[in-house]
Scaffold this motif. Structure first.
Motif, PDB file in Angstrom:
ATOM      1  N   LEU A   2      40.193  39.701  26.255  1.00 41.73           N
ATOM      2  CA  LEU A   2      40.236  38.258  26.015  1.00 41.73           C
ATOM      3  C   LEU A   2      41.550  37.855  25.347  1.00 41.73           C
ATOM      4  O   LEU A   2      42.146  36.834  25.689  1.00 41.73           O
ATOM      5  CB  LEU A   2      39.055  37.837  25.135  1.00 41.73           C
ATOM      6  CG  LEU A   2      37.690  37.801  25.820  1.00 41.73           C
ATOM      7  CD1 LEU A   2      36.586  37.606  24.792  1.00 41.73           C
ATOM      8  CD2 LEU A   2      37.642  36.684  26.862  1.00 41.73           C
TER       9      LEU A   2
ATOM     10  N   ILE B  36      32.431  35.515  27.115  1.00 44.55           N
ATOM     11  CA  ILE B  36      32.280  36.833  26.487  1.00 44.55           C
ATOM     12  C   ILE B  36      30.926  37.434  26.860  1.00 44.55           C
ATOM     13  O   ILE B  36      30.812  38.642  27.063  1.00 44.55           O
ATOM     14  CB  ILE B  36      32.481  36.770  24.952  1.00 44.55           C
ATOM     15  CG1 ILE B  36      32.773  38.184  24.433  1.00 44.55           C
ATOM     16  CG2 ILE B  36      31.295  36.149  24.225  1.00 44.55           C
ATOM     17  CD1 ILE B  36      33.208  38.246  22.977  1.00 44.55           C
TER      18      ILE B  36
ATOM     19  N   TYR C 194      30.518  41.069  28.587  1.00 44.50           N
ATOM     20  CA  TYR C 194      29.662  42.107  28.006  1.00 44.50           C
ATOM     21  C   TYR C 194      28.637  42.622  29.021  1.00 44.50           C
ATOM     22  O   TYR C 194      28.290  43.807  29.021  1.00 44.50           O
ATOM     23  CB  TYR C 194      28.917  41.562  26.785  1.00 44.50           C
ATOM     24  CG  TYR C 194      29.740  41.470  25.514  1.00 44.50           C
ATOM     25  CD1 TYR C 194      30.835  42.313  25.284  1.00 44.50           C
ATOM     26  CD2 TYR C 194      29.418  40.540  24.530  1.00 44.50           C
ATOM     27  CE1 TYR C 194      31.572  42.221  24.117  1.00 44.50           C
ATOM     28  CE2 TYR C 194      30.153  40.449  23.350  1.00 44.50           C
ATOM     29  CZ  TYR C 194      31.228  41.284  23.152  1.00 44.50           C
ATOM     30  OH  TYR C 194      31.953  41.207  21.988  1.00 44.50           O
TER      31      TYR C 194
END
Length: 355
Positions: A212, A284, A288
């Protein structure tokens, strides 16, 4: 760094003198208060020989310093090797065959280095005694009890106070983000695993964070600047803590990740700020859960997984309880347990100056 030259204050060196009347020979602790030393103390004589610095101070103290030891401290070196960020292409998990005398061996030193490199390590053939995990944990450091007890059983039970004690799939998460402080290292010992499902999943949260930082700087900034409330409730306790989904240290390095969609409560920010945060959280979450970052494997009977709860996210696939038993024992230890063990083994095997 040690290839630069700079002047060291005499008091800094004097505090590191270790003659018998200055430090206790059994525990290396000072026998005096260094704040009471003469502030005008100076070096009277200094010479170098065979990698040692010989100094005599104006208060009469003489000491022979090991230059390597001084440089180790000046460089602020840690006994940990550099971490390795990984994704789903990790083809060789750090594993070791367990032996009862492993805790005081050079092999354990290497395993702990692997633990810090990858954020996890798997011990195979650990004894199948029901609470052996307690012995294991206390051989590395000291167990940190939580509201779930000194150790806990992970299996499907009626009326569970946590979804871990069901057979449903658990998405990637970090444990206990609602605690102060958050448990550092989780141990999971597999005692039974007869089901086809129930695969263990791991994600390197630091690798996702760096992805990121590199590719979505605005989102990285939001996730490192927004504190989220995490909350746990059962019949006897309510636990709460706040923290960023990605926490940075003073050098802007990733220090810790927090993530648990079952327990998080986003603060009531301005509408536009929340819009941006929800977009950041969605990205995110997708990373994940993606096949790009997740690894899956089955824990076999006797496997013990040790993982860094501040770095890795873990989860499991769903399973059918009618197929058989799936029974794990778990507990937590602190980072200073593994770091302390690593430093001890480093000293024991004279590995301090390993490059």
């Amino acid at each position: 760094p040690s290839n630069e030259s700079f002047e060291i204050h005499p008091l800094w060196l004097r505090e590191r003198a270790k003659t018998e009347n200055l430090v206790d020979k059994y525990n290396d602790q000072r026998l005096y208060d260094p704040s009471q030393l003469d502030q005008k103390l100076e070096i009277k004589n200094a010479s170098m020989s065979n990698g040692h610095l010989n100094i005599e101070f104006t208060d009469g103290v003489k000491f022979e310093y090991e230059v390597k030891s001084l440089l180790y401290e000046i460089d602020k070196k840690e006994p940990l090797e550099n971490i390795i960020l990984w994704d789903s292409n990790l083809n060789k998990k750090p594993t070791a065959l367990f032996k009862k005398d492993i805790f005081e061996t050079k092999e354990m030193y290497d395993l702990l280095q692997n633990f810090y490199k990858y954020g996890f390590v798997i011990f195979k053939n650990v004894p199948l005694e029901d609470n052996y995990i307690v012995n294991f944990a206390n051989s590395i450091g000291t167990i940190r009890p939580t509201n779930f007890g000194e150790s806990f059983s992970v299996r499907s039970i009626p009326e569970p106070n946590d979804l871990a004690y069901t057979s449903i799939a658990l998405t990637p998460h970090t444990d206990n983000p609602y605690r102060k402080p958050i448990p550092c290292i989780q141990l999971l010992h597999c005692l039974e695993n007869e089901v086809k499902g129930g695969l263990s999943t791991l994600v390197d949260g630091f690798a996702v964070a760096e992805y990121l930082r590199k590719n979505h700087q605005d989102i990285f900034k939001i996730l490192t600047n927004t504190k989220v409330r995490f909350r746990f409730v059962d019949k006897t306790i309510i636990l709460e803590n706040w923290g960023e989904l990605i926490e940075l240290d003073e050098n802007n390095k990733v220090k810790q990740v927090r993530y648990s969609t079952r327990l998080d409560y986003v603060p009531a920010l301005k509408k536009n700020e929340l819009k941006l945060f929800y977009e950041a959280r969605k990205l995110i979450a997708d990373l994940y859960a993606s096949s790009k970052f997740e690894i899956r494997f089955k824990l076999d009977k006797g496997d013990l997984l040790m993982m860094d709860n501040h770095r890795l996210l873990h989860g499991r696939t769903s399973y059918d309880v009618s197929e058989g038993k799936r029974y794990l024992k778990g507990c937590y230890i602190d980072h200073d347990s593994t770091e302390g063990k690593l430093r001890h083994l480093e000293r024991k095997f004279s590995l301090k100056w390993k490059k």
